[in-house]
Design an enzyme around this catalytic site. Sequence first.
Site, PDB file in Angstrom:
ATOM      1  CB  VAL A 132      -0.904   0.021   1.265  1.00  0.00           C
ATOM      2  CG1 VAL A 132      -1.752   1.279   1.316  1.00  0.00           C
ATOM      3  CG2 VAL A 132      -1.773  -1.219   1.324  1.00  0.00           C
ATOM      4  CB  CYS A 133       2.242   3.718  -1.695  1.00  0.00           C
ATOM      5  SG  CYS A 133       1.717   3.819  -3.414  1.00  0.00           S
ATOM      6  NE  ARG A 134       0.560  10.926  -3.005  1.00  0.00           N
ATOM      7  CZ  ARG A 134      -0.025  11.371  -4.114  1.00  0.00           C
ATOM      8  NH1 ARG A 134      -1.297  11.694  -4.089  1.00  0.00           N
ATOM      9  NH2 ARG A 134       0.648  11.489  -5.236  1.00  0.00           N
TER      10      ARG A 134
END
Length: 98
Positions: free
Chosen positions: A62-64
């Site tokens: 997961v990231c932005r």
Amino acid sequence: MTAMTAKEVQQKLEAGETLHMIDVREQFEVEEGHIKGITHIPLGELEERVGELDKNKEYIMVCRSGGRSGKATAYLEEKGYKVINMTGGMMSWEGKTV
């Protein structure tokens, strides 16, 4: 590269599934809100911390927005890990955050 939408991840969590999730954002981004129970390993630290991961588990990255997690997914796949990129990242997340 295997991918899953933020909505699909949310549905799995709401169904009670145990997911192993790694947030590769920077500390200040995680502090602004993250998915409960997530493991935080900033992308810049992933190479040195890869030994903390278990090759017998599947991880959702997961990231932005999905870019950094895509890089992390590609790197971990190359190292023999089972990983899924959460497309759209936290910008697409509609579930609860802490």
